[in-house]
Design an enzyme around this catalytic site. Structure first.
Site, PDB file in Angstrom:
ATOM      1  CG  LEU A  75      -1.860  -1.272   1.241  1.00  0.00           C
ATOM      2  CD1 LEU A  75      -2.838  -1.177   2.381  1.00  0.00           C
ATOM      3  CD2 LEU A  75      -2.584  -1.511  -0.059  1.00  0.00           C
ATOM      4  CB  CYS A  76       4.462   1.957  -0.212  1.00  0.00           C
ATOM      5  SG  CYS A  76       5.001   1.799   1.493  1.00  0.00           S
ATOM      6  CG  HIS A  77       0.979   6.694  -1.871  1.00  0.00           C
ATOM      7  ND1 HIS A  77       0.809   6.485  -0.533  1.00  0.00           N
ATOM      8  CD2 HIS A  77      -0.256   6.972  -2.365  1.00  0.00           C
ATOM      9  CE1 HIS A  77      -0.475   6.632  -0.214  1.00  0.00           C
ATOM     10  NE2 HIS A  77      -1.144   6.926  -1.301  1.00  0.00           N
ATOM     11  CG  MET A 111       6.539   2.379   4.756  1.00  0.00           C
ATOM     12  SD  MET A 111       6.838   1.567   6.363  1.00  0.00           S
ATOM     13  CE  MET A 111       7.463  -0.033   5.843  1.00  0.00           C
ATOM     14  CD  GLU A 112       9.286   5.222   0.415  1.00  0.00           C
ATOM     15  OE1 GLU A 112       8.973   5.647   1.556  1.00  0.00           O
ATOM     16  OE2 GLU A 112       8.446   4.843  -0.412  1.00  0.00           O
ATOM     17  CG  ASP A 126      23.590 -12.966  -0.478  1.00  0.00           C
ATOM     18  OD1 ASP A 126      23.377 -14.191  -0.473  1.00  0.00           O
ATOM     19  OD2 ASP A 126      24.025 -12.363  -1.471  1.00  0.00           O
TER      20      ASP A 126
END
Lengths: 155, 155, 155, 155, 155, 155
Positions: A75-77, A111-112, A126
């Site tokens: 739901l992030c723009h 969120m970014e 990794d």
């Protein structure tokens, strides 16, 4: 939308409307850490990991992941980020990451920043997992946000 | 960012901050070429390649690639491109491509134009490689840029 | 497919069927170069570019681009690449890139190697363009391919 | 590759060659957690978050992210995953996630499981951040891996 | 997975495990149509649309979309498609699309064929919408599938 | 662009220039439907499908697909969508979907709404196809658009 909501009791996920928000400079900073053995940490510090330079690779992975946030978090723009940065610092028992994202736009970039930190840490895992599998990623959190109607916030 | 820069001596890659730049119309034009045998060139001109219409496919590939530039070039900003175009012209010994990208925004679109040209040429190679493997892509370069504080530039 | 081909005279692009091909180890190597001024080259060599470590960033960009080849070149098959590598060497007037891709599969990896080289060179351009805009990318070509029914090939 | 390695002292990142590895069933399980206030947890449990059903959205985000792992982690191989699952359990002070990925292939799926867990947790954060900004994601770690020459491993 | 299923009553989405399935040649064919006015249809037939060649663009869009199916449909497996094709035929009141996808693998390719048809039709709409907005896409359906344990099926 | 258009008679696809358009709030609504047997419909209503919650998954798939529209439809512009929503309603013989997309920007969002509806319906098909293969997707159409110079439109 119309009244088609009666089927939606279990999952009315939707992107929140930001069209009425004003364009302001918004910035978010996030952090996280990965814990590891001294041998693993030394191999990273001395750039001896078989897969190559761990921190340079993790930094780029974090920056590129920030640009993919809207493709990862449902739901992030989608955003026209104006800056992303990812920095590392060595701890006694691991590596800390700090990330920031900046935007002139209608919605925040928390969120970014969090995605950049998470993917940078996953990349460290990794690049180093041939040496140690029980590294643990933790303390992924928002440090601060500025800009936007809801005002500034810091942890 | 904070002072966490002491680990960064070998790779402080970061997206440059463009939040203070003004939104202007920016345009970039780029070019490149692929050299090939006359037989290969004739097969493209007469649309006889087994894989299908080479130039129509390459043009669309170039346009779509411009939109992916920020996903390919690690430190490029995501942009809301307002126009992309890719054009071809036949040379005696190959095909020339010319691309342009336009944006109303805070950062230039040179990389978008260059990426469009590069991927269009790679697509010509892919569509034609069953006939000739030693085609060479060259002369990928910026032709001009306009808009933005640093002013206009042309080759 | 059915006989629906009568509308297709101008663009019957299609992915070639590889389902009957055998799985073999396939490898391709490609190369390219970017020419630049001595000042630009020195700034890269001494890691003084404002955007960060040019070659580390370009190497990762090239490797990641190889994995996106099928998403960039319209008729390329998605592939489970088993190895990708990108290497640089300094020339008197620029930087040469050499790339390789390897796969155990049904189709060649020429486009993956060529895409890795192209995007690595585009990334060098992006990281250095604040210093010089008239750098030129050239000589992108296949060096060799091995594996597959059509046999080995080298330039 | 050729001897072009003398420029690579600071960042010889490369995808490890897995072409000689055998195809076996490989599985990895990972876990993580997000801590939050009781009010936030209650809003998730009772599906009262403004953005919609938190766990259904986070589960799908985690599954889709596993499929993007090679696009996020620079040196991960693209894989034909045969199964991905993401499960949640409520804790007293947050939510735990457990993920698994399975593959018949030449390389392990640890990063796919870890990425699924990380993105599921980030999505929980995103869906709930209007209510609480200081949630913390932690304990992202590998639980076990099976298959492959290096043998089984569990935390 | 563990017994962590008690929170999952509203949305236990998961990718079905295909690791025990055998690798066979699998093929699926799908179809669909878009209805439009005669004027719109004529403009497509005579390649007079302002945006360019409608069917060449739609064909490539359909082929490329098939390769993205696992990135669009949450529980689809990533697949190494061996062939994709998209064909068009003119109807009296519109255009029919027929698509096919083929794979040697562990799971069917129905969604890849259906996605190719859908995106090809959406692209026709996009290329033509300046002329007509009330075009309707319909009859998107599976025509046949072959290969796999569940046997062949045709509509 | 220059006069390089003489090779372009068969496919001058290009992204239309929107740089001179004004930024306004634009909204589009689209719809579609999938027909199915009563048994299939009941399994969806009672959340008994083996793959998990059909509508929650389809809604998220539709929302995420809207954000990928420019990556699917070759000549669509990348957009900073401000809202996307997808809603379902049960019909006697299937499920109807209605989608909306909103943007403050220079170009319309019809394709984003249509893509959201299409991918939501494809996801319903995918989640349910183990039970029924001859479901049919139809009536995908634009319901209305508002904003922009060309004015409002409704079906």
């Amino acid at each position: 939308m119309s009244k088609l909501t009666h089927t939606d009791s279990d999952g009315t996920a939707h992107m929140v409307d930001v069209s009425a928000k004003s364009e302001t400079v918004r910035e978010a900073r996030a952090a996280g850490r990965i814990s590891m053995n001294l041998d693993t940490l030394d191999a990273i510090k001395t750039n001896m990991m078989q897969k190559g330079d761990v921190l340079a690779t993790a930094r780029i992975a974090g920056i590129m992941a920030a640009k993919k946030t809207h493709d990862l978090i449902p739901l992030c723009h989608p955003l026209a980020l104006s800056k992303v940065a990812v920095e590392f610092t060595f701890l006694d028992d691991g590596i800390a990451v700090e990330s920031m994202a900046r935007l002139t736009g209608k919605t925040g970039v928390e969120m970014e920043a969090l995605t950049a930190a998470s993917v940078a840490l996953l990349t460290i895992y990794d690049m180093s997992k041939a040496m140690q599998k029980d590294m643990v990623i933790s303390d992924i959190r928002l440090l601060s946000k500025t800009g936007g109607k809801s005002g500034d916030w810091s942890a």
